[in-house]
Design a protein around this motif. Structure first.
Motif, PDB file in Angstrom:
ATOM      1  N   ALA A 116      36.261  47.734  27.275  1.00  0.00           N
ATOM      2  CA  ALA A 116      37.335  46.850  27.737  1.00  0.00           C
ATOM      3  C   ALA A 116      37.236  45.497  27.052  1.00  0.00           C
ATOM      4  O   ALA A 116      36.257  45.192  26.355  1.00  0.00           O
ATOM      5  CB  ALA A 116      37.263  46.688  29.259  1.00  0.00           C
ATOM      6  N   ALA A 117      38.264  44.684  27.270  1.00  0.00           N
ATOM      7  CA  ALA A 117      38.311  43.336  26.701  1.00  0.00           C
ATOM      8  C   ALA A 117      39.090  42.421  27.628  1.00  0.00           C
ATOM      9  O   ALA A 117      39.891  42.882  28.461  1.00  0.00           O
ATOM     10  CB  ALA A 117      38.947  43.353  25.312  1.00  0.00           C
ATOM     11  N   LEU A 118      38.864  41.121  27.478  1.00  0.00           N
ATOM     12  CA  LEU A 118      39.612  40.114  28.233  1.00  0.00           C
ATOM     13  C   LEU A 118      39.931  38.962  27.299  1.00  0.00           C
ATOM     14  O   LEU A 118      39.053  38.513  26.542  1.00  0.00           O
ATOM     15  CB  LEU A 118      38.790  39.604  29.426  1.00  0.00           C
ATOM     16  N   THR A 119      41.179  38.493  27.337  1.00  0.00           N
ATOM     17  CA  THR A 119      41.586  37.399  26.459  1.00  0.00           C
ATOM     18  C   THR A 119      41.773  36.105  27.234  1.00  0.00           C
ATOM     19  O   THR A 119      42.077  36.106  28.428  1.00  0.00           O
ATOM     20  CB  THR A 119      42.883  37.747  25.714  1.00  0.00           C
ATOM     21  N   PHE A 120      41.594  35.013  26.524  1.00  0.00           N
ATOM     22  CA  PHE A 120      41.691  33.668  27.074  1.00  0.00           C
ATOM     23  C   PHE A 120      42.633  32.849  26.199  1.00  0.00           C
ATOM     24  O   PHE A 120      42.905  33.206  25.054  1.00  0.00           O
ATOM     25  CB  PHE A 120      40.316  32.998  27.093  1.00  0.00           C
ATOM     26  N   ALA A 121      43.089  31.715  26.721  1.00  0.00           N
ATOM     27  CA  ALA A 121      44.026  30.876  25.981  1.00  0.00           C
ATOM     28  C   ALA A 121      43.377  30.186  24.787  1.00  0.00           C
ATOM     29  O   ALA A 121      44.073  29.738  23.877  1.00  0.00           O
ATOM     30  CB  ALA A 121      44.649  29.841  26.910  1.00  0.00           C
ATOM     31  N   ALA A 122      42.055  30.083  24.779  1.00  0.00           N
ATOM     32  CA  ALA A 122      41.349  29.442  23.658  1.00  0.00           C
ATOM     33  C   ALA A 122      39.910  29.910  23.645  1.00  0.00           C
ATOM     34  O   ALA A 122      39.350  30.269  24.700  1.00  0.00           O
ATOM     35  CB  ALA A 122      41.401  27.918  23.782  1.00  0.00           C
ATOM     36  N   GLY A 123      39.296  29.875  22.472  1.00  0.00           N
ATOM     37  CA  GLY A 123      37.879  30.183  22.381  1.00  0.00           C
ATOM     38  C   GLY A 123      37.046  29.223  23.209  1.00  0.00           C
ATOM     39  O   GLY A 123      36.036  29.612  23.816  1.00  0.00           O
ATOM     40  N   TYR A 124      37.441  27.967  23.238  1.00  0.00           N
ATOM     41  CA  TYR A 124      36.726  26.957  24.031  1.00  0.00           C
ATOM     42  C   TYR A 124      36.705  27.363  25.502  1.00  0.00           C
ATOM     43  O   TYR A 124      35.656  27.320  26.165  1.00  0.00           O
ATOM     44  CB  TYR A 124      37.415  25.594  23.865  1.00  0.00           C
ATOM     45  N   LEU A 125      37.856  27.812  26.013  1.00  0.00           N
ATOM     46  CA  LEU A 125      37.934  28.233  27.408  1.00  0.00           C
ATOM     47  C   LEU A 125      37.083  29.474  27.656  1.00  0.00           C
ATOM     48  O   LEU A 125      36.514  29.638  28.748  1.00  0.00           O
ATOM     49  CB  LEU A 125      39.384  28.517  27.787  1.00  0.00           C
ATOM     50  N   THR A 126      37.002  30.354  26.666  1.00  0.00           N
ATOM     51  CA  THR A 126      36.165  31.540  26.801  1.00  0.00           C
ATOM     52  C   THR A 126      34.718  31.138  27.048  1.00  0.00           C
ATOM     53  O   THR A 126      34.070  31.625  27.986  1.00  0.00           O
ATOM     54  CB  THR A 126      36.250  32.407  25.529  1.00  0.00           C
ATOM     55  N   ASN A 127      34.205  30.225  26.250  1.00  0.00           N
ATOM     56  CA  ASN A 127      32.795  29.850  26.341  1.00  0.00           C
ATOM     57  C   ASN A 127      32.470  29.026  27.579  1.00  0.00           C
ATOM     58  O   ASN A 127      31.439  29.249  28.220  1.00  0.00           O
ATOM     59  CB  ASN A 127      32.385  29.088  25.081  1.00  0.00           C
ATOM     60  N   ILE A 128      33.327  28.076  27.927  1.00  0.00           N
ATOM     61  CA  ILE A 128      32.992  27.240  29.082  1.00  0.00           C
ATOM     62  C   ILE A 128      33.178  27.985  30.400  1.00  0.00           C
ATOM     63  O   ILE A 128      32.687  27.548  31.444  1.00  0.00           O
ATOM     64  CB  ILE A 128      33.805  25.927  29.108  1.00  0.00           C
ATOM     65  N   GLY A 129      33.868  29.142  30.364  1.00  0.00           N
ATOM     66  CA  GLY A 129      34.006  29.950  31.567  1.00  0.00           C
ATOM     67  C   GLY A 129      33.002  31.079  31.628  1.00  0.00           C
ATOM     68  O   GLY A 129      32.416  31.345  32.684  1.00  0.00           O
ATOM     69  N   ALA A 130      32.763  31.753  30.512  1.00  0.00           N
ATOM     70  CA  ALA A 130      31.909  32.944  30.524  1.00  0.00           C
ATOM     71  C   ALA A 130      30.441  32.606  30.723  1.00  0.00           C
ATOM     72  O   ALA A 130      29.732  33.298  31.467  1.00  0.00           O
ATOM     73  CB  ALA A 130      32.094  33.722  29.221  1.00  0.00           C
ATOM     74  N   ILE A 131      29.951  31.557  30.076  1.00  0.00           N
ATOM     75  CA  ILE A 131      28.520  31.244  30.183  1.00  0.00           C
ATOM     76  C   ILE A 131      28.132  30.906  31.623  1.00  0.00           C
ATOM     77  O   ILE A 131      27.155  31.470  32.146  1.00  0.00           O
ATOM     78  CB  ILE A 131      28.129  30.133  29.192  1.00  0.00           C
ATOM     79  N   PRO A 132      28.875  30.042  32.345  1.00  0.00           N
ATOM     80  CA  PRO A 132      28.530  29.815  33.749  1.00  0.00           C
ATOM     81  C   PRO A 132      28.685  31.060  34.624  1.00  0.00           C
ATOM     82  O   PRO A 132      28.019  31.166  35.667  1.00  0.00           O
ATOM     83  CB  PRO A 132      29.517  28.717  34.173  1.00  0.00           C
ATOM     84  N   ALA A 133      29.556  31.978  34.207  1.00  0.00           N
ATOM     85  CA  ALA A 133      29.701  33.214  34.977  1.00  0.00           C
ATOM     86  C   ALA A 133      28.500  34.141  34.767  1.00  0.00           C
ATOM     87  O   ALA A 133      28.215  34.997  35.610  1.00  0.00           O
ATOM     88  CB  ALA A 133      30.985  33.938  34.576  1.00  0.00           C
ATOM     89  N   LEU A 134      27.797  33.984  33.654  1.00  0.00           N
ATOM     90  CA  LEU A 134      26.672  34.856  33.328  1.00  0.00           C
ATOM     91  C   LEU A 134      25.342  34.358  33.870  1.00  0.00           C
ATOM     92  O   LEU A 134      24.424  35.151  34.111  1.00  0.00           O
ATOM     93  CB  LEU A 134      26.553  35.013  31.809  1.00  0.00           C
ATOM     94  N   ILE A 135      25.218  33.048  34.049  1.00  0.00           N
ATOM     95  CA  ILE A 135      23.922  32.496  34.448  1.00  0.00           C
ATOM     96  C   ILE A 135      24.148  31.218  35.251  1.00  0.00           C
ATOM     97  O   ILE A 135      25.101  30.469  34.992  1.00  0.00           O
ATOM     98  CB  ILE A 135      23.042  32.230  33.209  1.00  0.00           C
ATOM     99  N   GLY A 136      23.292  30.989  36.234  1.00  0.00           N
ATOM    100  CA  GLY A 136      23.459  29.838  37.114  1.00  0.00           C
ATOM    101  C   GLY A 136      22.251  28.928  37.130  1.00  0.00           C
ATOM    102  O   GLY A 136      21.398  28.974  36.225  1.00  0.00           O
ATOM    103  N   LYS A 137      22.150  28.124  38.186  1.00  0.00           N
ATOM    104  CA  LYS A 137      21.151  27.054  38.220  1.00  0.00           C
ATOM    105  C   LYS A 137      19.715  27.568  38.285  1.00  0.00           C
ATOM    106  O   LYS A 137      18.781  26.818  37.993  1.00  0.00           O
ATOM    107  CB  LYS A 137      21.427  26.121  39.401  1.00  0.00           C
ATOM    108  N   ASN A 138      19.509  28.814  38.659  1.00  0.00           N
ATOM    109  CA  ASN A 138      18.151  29.360  38.691  1.00  0.00           C
ATOM    110  C   ASN A 138      17.728  29.956  37.350  1.00  0.00           C
ATOM    111  O   ASN A 138      16.616  30.474  37.229  1.00  0.00           O
ATOM    112  CB  ASN A 138      18.049  30.446  39.773  1.00  0.00           C
TER     113      ASN A 138
END
Length: 399
Positions: free
Chosen positions: A109-131
């Motif tokens: 599967a795939a998911l598209t975003f309005a910009a590469g910048y938005l992809t990175n600033i959203g995906a990285i926090p979704a993958l890992i948190g404060k711990n």
């Protein structure tokens, strides 16, 4: 007459002082108007120049099939998407593009975003948190750095491409710490490629995830153009692939591909997807058309690399320092930002547009002229550009 409330004097003074400080250090930037498509040449501020600064590597931004796909989708679906996809519904061009991306990248599967910048600033926090812990290459793109900071995870930087430093940081982490290694695939300012085989080995040895921004590798690297991971033969060892639609694909937006469960997870956790209006349907249709051309016309990649060789060999023959480039990104290291600006102005005056890249985009003392070549440049244009580059380089005693 302006309807705006006058700016408080203290604020006005603060802005002016900051701008003057940038000017004094030769770091002030301004927008320049292009009155044409960004092809091998462009009309910039009223004059035609050889354009050596575009990331339109395969010339697909102006390909008739890509343009017509954008026009047809715009006529059918409108110029905008109306709202975020979870609010207003998900338009067919987005689904068509995501299916095409998943096929192209060999994922579920795939998911598209309005910009590469938005992809990175959203995906990285979704993958890992404060711990968790993030280890990122020193020369990562700004969007990656911002995504790392937004995650709240412990954030450490390893020396550029230095696997010994990366392993030391991995070995020193507390036991059981969730860890994400973050890197560009193809680095946008130096043109070199991340050592993905080594990174994959370290990730497997220390039980870490890998997040690779392949904005500049997608479409141009690898046997079929799937990007850096294909080129480095690690596609099956990296669980999700990120890239953009705005470079070799000639459109706009960003994407992630991976398992169906990973994409469903992003739909439900990625804030920059949930709370952003969907990409316009014309851009999605254009990117889907571009993917077809990449698969059907491999000669475009061959022509790109032939042009890259012609330009790189000419620059080296003239004595320019090109750093460690392995790609169509060819940075001429100048050093001082004032000299870099002087060289860029000379290039423009004689018919080549390649702006000076200065701090904070690049580290101090490494200001440069960043050249990018495309498949659509002709040998004559490249040779003419080399003559102008030689003149500009000799004028500042760089060669």
């Amino acid at each position: 007459m302006s309807n705006l409330r006058p700016l408080p004097e203290a604020h006005h003074l603060m802005f002016e002082q900051h701008l003057q400080k940038l000017q004094d250090h030769h770091l002030l930037r301004r927008l320049r108007t292009i009155d044409s498509a960004t092809g091998p040449t462009a009309v910039l501020e009223g004059r035609e120049v050889i354009l050596l600064s575009s990331n339109n590597y395969l010339g697909l931004a102006t390909h008739p099939t890509v343009v017509e796909a954008a026009i047809a989708a715009t006529r059918q679906y409108g110029a905008g998407s109306g709202a975020a996809r979870l609010v207003c519904g998900s338009l067919m061009p987005h689904h068509t593009l995501e299916a095409a991306l998943a096929r192209f990248k060999g994922t579920e599967a795939a998911l598209t975003f309005a910009a590469g910048y938005l992809t990175n600033i959203g995906a990285i926090p979704a993958l890992i948190g404060k711990n968790g812990l993030i280890l990122a290459d020193r020369l990562c793109h700004a969007s990656l750095i911002d995504g790392c900071r937004l995650s709240g995870a412990m954030f450490r930087v390893y020396h550029h491409g230095d696997m010994h430093h990366l392993e030391r940081l991995l070995a020193r982490r507390p036991a059981g710490t969730p860890t994400l290694i973050v890197t560009d695939g193809l680095f946008s300012m130096d043109g070199d490629i991340a050592p993905m085989q080594d990174i994959a080995q370290l990730a497997e040895r220390y039980d870490a995830m890998i997040y690779v921004d392949d904005a500049h590798g997608t479409g141009i690297l690898g046997r079929t153009g799937r990007g850096t991971l294909e080129y480095c033969e690690v596609e099956s060892r990296v669980p999700f692939h990120m890239g953009t639609l705005s470079k070799a694909l000639g459109s706009s937006g960003g994407y992630l591909t991976g398992s169906a469960s990973f994409i469903a997870y992003l739909v439900n956790t990625c804030r920059s997807f949930t709370y952003t209006t969907a990409p316009n349907p014309g851009s999605a249709a254009a990117a889907a058309a571009a993917l077809q051309i990449i698969e059907q016309e491999p000669e475009r990649r061959l022509r790109l690399w032939e042009n890259r060789a012609r330009l790189a060999q000419g620059l080296l023959r003239l004595g320019f320092d090109l750093a460690a480039s392995q790609s169509p990104i060819l940075p001429i290291i100048v050093g001082d930002p004032d000299r870099a600006m002087t060289m860029a102005q000379s290039l423009f005056a004689h018919g080549v547009y390649a702006p000076a890249i200065r701090p904070p985009t690049v580290p101090p003392t490494t200001s440069r002229i960043r050249l990018t070549i495309t498949a659509d440049h002709t040998p004559e244009q490249i040779d003419r550009a080399l003559v102008i580059l030689e003149q500009a380089g000799r004028a500042i005693n760089l060669i």
